[in-house]
Write a protein that holds these residues in place. Structure first.
Motif, PDB file in Angstrom:
ATOM      1  N   ASP A 197       0.909  -1.116   0.092  1.00  0.00           N
ATOM      2  CA  ASP A 197       0.032   0.022   0.005  1.00  0.00           C
ATOM      3  C   ASP A 197       0.725   1.219  -0.040  1.00  0.00           C
ATOM      4  O   ASP A 197       1.586   1.333   0.975  1.00  0.00           O
ATOM      5  CB  ASP A 197      -0.829   0.093   1.226  1.00  0.00           C
ATOM      6  CG  ASP A 197      -1.826  -1.102   1.131  1.00  0.00           C
ATOM      7  OD1 ASP A 197      -1.899  -1.953   0.239  1.00  0.00           O
ATOM      8  OD2 ASP A 197      -2.150  -1.510   2.307  1.00  0.00           O
ATOM      9  N   VAL A 198       0.691   1.998  -1.011  1.00  0.00           N
ATOM     10  CA  VAL A 198       1.744   3.153  -1.280  1.00  0.00           C
ATOM     11  C   VAL A 198       0.976   4.346  -1.365  1.00  0.00           C
ATOM     12  O   VAL A 198       0.025   4.774  -2.024  1.00  0.00           O
ATOM     13  CB  VAL A 198       2.500   2.635  -2.668  1.00  0.00           C
ATOM     14  CG1 VAL A 198       3.722   3.785  -2.792  1.00  0.00           C
ATOM     15  CG2 VAL A 198       2.996   1.475  -2.742  1.00  0.00           C
ATOM     16  N   LEU A 199       1.452   5.119  -0.571  1.00  0.00           N
ATOM     17  CA  LEU A 199       0.727   6.805  -0.381  1.00  0.00           C
ATOM     18  C   LEU A 199       1.816   7.501  -1.181  1.00  0.00           C
ATOM     19  O   LEU A 199       3.113   7.632  -1.096  1.00  0.00           O
ATOM     20  CB  LEU A 199       1.105   7.130   0.933  1.00  0.00           C
ATOM     21  CG  LEU A 199       0.646   8.477   1.382  1.00  0.00           C
ATOM     22  CD1 LEU A 199      -1.082   8.576   1.420  1.00  0.00           C
ATOM     23  CD2 LEU A 199       0.823   8.814   2.829  1.00  0.00           C
ATOM     24  N   VAL A 200       1.245   8.368  -1.860  1.00  0.00           N
ATOM     25  CA  VAL A 200       1.747   9.354  -2.918  1.00  0.00           C
ATOM     26  C   VAL A 200       2.051  10.614  -2.005  1.00  0.00           C
ATOM     27  O   VAL A 200       1.118  11.050  -1.330  1.00  0.00           O
ATOM     28  CB  VAL A 200       1.045   9.591  -3.985  1.00  0.00           C
ATOM     29  CG1 VAL A 200       1.717  10.696  -4.877  1.00  0.00           C
ATOM     30  CG2 VAL A 200       0.534   8.618  -4.879  1.00  0.00           C
ATOM     31  N   THR A 201       3.286  11.034  -1.964  1.00  0.00           N
ATOM     32  CA  THR A 201       3.736  12.273  -1.041  1.00  0.00           C
ATOM     33  C   THR A 201       4.332  13.371  -1.784  1.00  0.00           C
ATOM     34  O   THR A 201       4.580  13.111  -3.083  1.00  0.00           O
ATOM     35  CB  THR A 201       4.733  11.839   0.228  1.00  0.00           C
ATOM     36  OG1 THR A 201       5.762  11.278  -0.620  1.00  0.00           O
ATOM     37  CG2 THR A 201       4.078  10.627   0.983  1.00  0.00           C
ATOM     38  N   GLU A 202       4.426  14.615  -1.370  1.00  0.00           N
ATOM     39  CA  GLU A 202       5.041  15.645  -2.127  1.00  0.00           C
ATOM     40  C   GLU A 202       6.300  15.183  -2.888  1.00  0.00           C
ATOM     41  O   GLU A 202       6.681  15.417  -3.745  1.00  0.00           O
ATOM     42  CB  GLU A 202       5.109  16.603  -1.310  1.00  0.00           C
ATOM     43  CG  GLU A 202       3.930  17.601  -0.615  1.00  0.00           C
ATOM     44  CD  GLU A 202       3.070  18.307  -1.725  1.00  0.00           C
ATOM     45  OE1 GLU A 202       3.638  18.373  -2.859  1.00  0.00           O
ATOM     46  OE2 GLU A 202       1.828  18.393  -1.586  1.00  0.00           O
ATOM     47  N   ALA A 203       6.917  14.517  -1.833  1.00  0.00           N
ATOM     48  CA  ALA A 203       8.587  14.020  -1.992  1.00  0.00           C
ATOM     49  C   ALA A 203       8.832  12.879  -2.977  1.00  0.00           C
ATOM     50  O   ALA A 203       9.664  12.671  -3.614  1.00  0.00           O
ATOM     51  CB  ALA A 203       9.329  13.695  -0.991  1.00  0.00           C
ATOM     52  N   GLY A 204       7.437  12.160  -3.257  1.00  0.00           N
ATOM     53  CA  GLY A 204       7.629  10.792  -3.901  1.00  0.00           C
ATOM     54  C   GLY A 204       6.556   9.935  -3.412  1.00  0.00           C
ATOM     55  O   GLY A 204       5.418   9.580  -3.607  1.00  0.00           O
ATOM     56  N   ASN A 205       6.906   9.127  -2.564  1.00  0.00           N
ATOM     57  CA  ASN A 205       6.024   8.308  -1.951  1.00  0.00           C
ATOM     58  C   ASN A 205       6.415   7.374  -0.693  1.00  0.00           C
ATOM     59  O   ASN A 205       7.578   7.736  -0.314  1.00  0.00           O
ATOM     60  CB  ASN A 205       5.613   6.793  -2.918  1.00  0.00           C
ATOM     61  CG  ASN A 205       6.832   6.009  -2.934  1.00  0.00           C
ATOM     62  OD1 ASN A 205       7.082   5.246  -2.078  1.00  0.00           O
ATOM     63  ND2 ASN A 205       7.664   6.156  -4.071  1.00  0.00           N
ATOM     64  N   GLU A 206       5.558   6.872   0.159  1.00  0.00           N
ATOM     65  CA  GLU A 206       5.764   6.356   1.272  1.00  0.00           C
ATOM     66  C   GLU A 206       5.044   4.676   1.347  1.00  0.00           C
ATOM     67  O   GLU A 206       3.694   4.809   1.318  1.00  0.00           O
ATOM     68  CB  GLU A 206       5.421   6.864   2.561  1.00  0.00           C
ATOM     69  CG  GLU A 206       5.587   6.411   3.737  1.00  0.00           C
ATOM     70  CD  GLU A 206       4.822   6.995   5.168  1.00  0.00           C
ATOM     71  OE1 GLU A 206       4.260   8.190   4.825  1.00  0.00           O
ATOM     72  OE2 GLU A 206       4.683   6.520   6.099  1.00  0.00           O
ATOM     73  N   VAL A 207       5.606   3.853   1.564  1.00  0.00           N
ATOM     74  CA  VAL A 207       5.002   2.557   1.566  1.00  0.00           C
ATOM     75  C   VAL A 207       4.647   2.257   3.061  1.00  0.00           C
ATOM     76  O   VAL A 207       5.357   2.036   3.879  1.00  0.00           O
ATOM     77  CB  VAL A 207       5.831   1.455   1.211  1.00  0.00           C
ATOM     78  CG1 VAL A 207       5.428   0.091   1.047  1.00  0.00           C
ATOM     79  CG2 VAL A 207       6.469   1.665  -0.306  1.00  0.00           C
ATOM     80  N   LEU A 208       3.140   2.269   3.182  1.00  0.00           N
ATOM     81  CA  LEU A 208       2.562   2.304   4.507  1.00  0.00           C
ATOM     82  C   LEU A 208       2.758   0.647   4.978  1.00  0.00           C
ATOM     83  O   LEU A 208       2.675   0.690   6.349  1.00  0.00           O
ATOM     84  CB  LEU A 208       1.051   2.453   4.569  1.00  0.00           C
ATOM     85  CG  LEU A 208       0.678   3.931   3.898  1.00  0.00           C
ATOM     86  CD1 LEU A 208      -0.872   3.961   4.295  1.00  0.00           C
ATOM     87  CD2 LEU A 208       1.607   4.784   4.879  1.00  0.00           C
ATOM     88  N   THR A 209       3.179  -0.230   4.113  1.00  0.00           N
ATOM     89  CA  THR A 209       3.226  -1.628   4.725  1.00  0.00           C
ATOM     90  C   THR A 209       4.809  -1.962   4.543  1.00  0.00           C
ATOM     91  O   THR A 209       4.965  -3.161   4.484  1.00  0.00           O
ATOM     92  CB  THR A 209       2.384  -2.455   3.881  1.00  0.00           C
ATOM     93  OG1 THR A 209       2.633  -2.072   2.388  1.00  0.00           O
ATOM     94  CG2 THR A 209       1.050  -2.251   4.154  1.00  0.00           C
ATOM     95  N   ALA A 210       5.656  -1.310   4.477  1.00  0.00           N
ATOM     96  CA  ALA A 210       7.079  -1.251   4.386  1.00  0.00           C
ATOM     97  C   ALA A 210       7.781  -2.195   5.614  1.00  0.00           C
ATOM     98  O   ALA A 210       8.602  -3.060   5.124  1.00  0.00           O
ATOM     99  CB  ALA A 210       7.628  -0.077   4.281  1.00  0.00           C
TER     100      ALA A 210
END
Lengths: 459, 459
Positions: B431-444
């Protein structure tokens, strides 16, 4: 849907049910299986649960199917899966394989159903897509909440007369459900001393059911607040001094249910908890000892009420003669529900038909406090499966009601009762089969005695 | 329903959502929460799941309630429980407490709803009792399966513009769902070597979700036959040489979902399994590396397709240039679904609105093989949460189709493919959140590398 592990006797069992129906009901019958109900969008559904009447005669949880029963013959109506079905859901068994498994005499696509509707009786299915289809095809209202009439009412009575008395095929499934439910309760007890919340114990219990490929027959109750009869919250922490009431039952893949309650302490029962526990257990044991063909189930309810009332008199919580107290419904202050109900394909078997199954023709619900919740009022017959589930609860909505306190001020010793504040709710429930010789407790492998339960909890 | 552990920011979050809706939608809005769907009889229901649109603006899973949103004001419509409610279900928080918790400006009984219907827009709720009520009260068809029109369509577009981009309140819940889902997958891996059937592993995974008082956001897939994309059977035994594909996600009590897939071996991956696993992982990693505001999600789908095609060329299973193969849809023989979808209150977020949420206005589904299942075709924006879930499957319905084998005889080396028979299905989903800087994998926190997963499985 898996038909491969269905044992070879299914077609025989179903054939026998059809023939017995044909002996008592002449008109053609069509029973729909039903469809999945959507959860938050159409493609995300609740698990499929076929109509119990369909399951009784078709044996398998086939989605969006129907059967026609006429003169002992079975026609199965079901469609071939769509071309993309195999990609998403795997290969289905062929219509012909399914038909052979359930002993169908013919198998046709659903579109053919419309040519087989003349003079048929049916029972409404719970999901709206299906009862809408039933209503449209039969050109008359077929609604779950509407009292049955005419030919449908006659069909319901005929089906009840069959489903009230379980055959060998049904009992084999009911024993499976009971056995897994016993293991689930043992797992819950074993998990208690390491559990932080009610949810931890629920998880331990339901995981046994999931691991056996079964479902929960109803929403589990796993609570330190047993006085909330259908509690569906699991977020209380568990701490020393709490009682844990767990009402959890498995349902087999073909729909047959168990329904079991145990109450245990976080560790050992306190002396006050043990006092009340033993009263509820005495009521439980007294009722089961009396389960026998010919006995009126309603009399078991009063036996439980009297046993509880006597126990509370002995503890000094109630004052007076037990029989008199029961006549005044005083027991219902603490035991406000009925002693139990029918059990089968439904946890309250055939409750979709209202009280038609639970109440002997000519009898109706009482408006007496407590007795109004009695779900079964029939003489017992061999093959009937019933629950026996006495309980004791301190329900604030009842006991804190000023009118109640005034009305019962002479019979309840409120100060003595206050000493039992650590007993919020206790219920002990087993599944009892009426036999020719008396009865058999299908869930007997799960202990009921307080010391045996303490041993399972404390290890 | 428990409102006591809702954190104090709920009313602020909801107030902000209302104000933003009011900025883009002028008409009054009424959103219904919905009712329980019956299972086998009226009193035995599936668990209550409130409508996602209601949850977005009302925050709590209130049964049989409605909210009116108008110019940023919130009116809650809900009835007091019946007198017998407390006996069966416990004390409800008062209407006023609920209203305060969600920041409602007024609270009224449901019967008052009929005086507030002039010119309102709504969204159909999934359960039939509720959409029937919506249809009757508004005196126009409000049906889940009917394309929205007029004011309701405009409302849907306004809600989509809000729900596409998650606020802090939503993200807090989505992170909770992701964290529990990670633990569920770890529990499944840890349970594998002692498991006898798929159901044993499913039980280990779902018990983590149950113990956290959450639900499964969708029917769990836990299978040795990962090539069946939505497999809902759990009865296969697990044995050496099997791959286990688990697609399991938690949903918080207020409805926010996670959606995660891992594939692991019973022990260690065989060399053929490892070869294909690493191709799928390469596609997964390549796509996530590209998740960034402004990127077209559809391009990620093609990036995954090309990565998989190139990997299969390198293994000698496919012949030719990867880009050319993807243009001919050859990758879809083995990767027949889309790279993922929106995630939020629904596991396929807002799929109740058809493709309105998933597809940028003016775009429609492709009829190309494989691409037709792409559920999202929009440029990514900060705050969007998407799944990335490439896979490789050997689906008999596709690969054993004589027409397919003839059509692709020049590009598939069928003999080489046969050496990979122990790879039925692999999917890796985060599950990947789009962020201003790129992304954050919530399930990393859940490993993806084969050797890390082997360690969790083998201990």
């Amino acid at each position: 849907m898996n038909i491969h592990n269905i044992d070879g006797t299914l077609a025989d069992t179903l054939g026998d049910r059809r023939r017995r129906l044909a002996e008592i009901f002449a008109a053609p019958v069509i029973l729909w299986s039903g469809r999945r109900s959507p959860r938050n969008f159409a493609a995300n559904t609740f698990p499929f649960r076929a109509s119990s009447h369909f399951l009784y005669f078709a044996g398998l949880p086939l989605e969006n199917a129907a059967i026609c029963l006429e003169a002992g013959q079975l026609t199965l109506f079901i469609d071939d899966p769509s071309p993309s079905y195999a990609l998403w859901h795997g290969e289905m068994p062929s219509k012909e394989d399914i038909a052979q498994n359930i002993g169908a005499d013919a198998v046709l696509p659903m579109a053919e159903l419309s040519a087989h509707l003349a003079g048929v009786a049916t029972i409404p299915v719970q999901d709206a897509a299906t009862w809408t289809e039933q209503t449209q095809l039969l050109d008359r209202w077929v609604l779950p909440e509407r009292p049955l009439a005419g030919i449908d009412l006659e069909l319901a009575k005929a089906i009840i007369s069959l489903r009230l008395v379980h055959d060998a095929g049904a009992l084999a499934e009911l024993r499976k459900a009971a056995a897994v439910t016993v293991e689930a309760h043992k797992a819950g007890m074993a998990a208690t001393m390491n559990a932080k919340t009610e949810a931890d114990i629920r998880a331990a219990m339901e995981s046994v059911i999931i691991a056996e490929n079964m479902s929960c027959a109803y929403a589990s109750i796993v609570t330190t607040h047993g006085e909330v009869l259908h509690n569906d919250r699991y977020d209380n922490t568990i701490k020393a001094g709490d009682l844990l009431l767990a009402d959890v039952g498995a349902e087999t893949t073909t729909g047959w249910a168990a329904d079991v309650t145990r109450t245990w302490a976080f560790g050992k029962f306190s002396s006050t908890q043990r006092d009340i526990y033993d009263i509820v257990l005495a009521a439980h044991d007294a009722c089961i000892a009396k389960v026998h063909p010919g006995v009126e189930y309603r009399d078991l309810h009063f036996l439980a009420a009297t046993t509880i009332a006597q126990g509370l008199v002995d503890l000094g919580i109630l004052q007076g003669n037990a029989e008199d107290l029961v006549e005044k419904d005083v027991h219902a202050l603490f035991f406000p529900h009925g002693i139990g109900h029918l059990l089968g394909l439904d946890v309250h078997d055939m409750e979709d038909l209202g009280d038609l199954a639970g109440y002997e023709p000519g009898r109706t619900r009482s408006d007496r406090f407590g007795l109004g919740y009695l779900r079964l009022d029939r003489p017992l017959r061999p093959g009937m499966l019933v629950t026996i589930e006495p309980g004791f609860y301190q329900v604030p909505a009842i006991l804190n009601n000023p009118e109640v306190r005034t009305a019962y001020q002479d019979v309840v010793n409120w100060e003595r009762l206050a000493q039992f504040a650590d007993v919020r709710g206790i219920r002990i429930e087993d599944d009892v089969l009426v036999t020719e010789a008396g009865n058999e407790v299908l869930t007997a492998a799960l202990p009921t005695k307080a010391e045996d339960i303490e041993q399972l909890v404390c290890g």
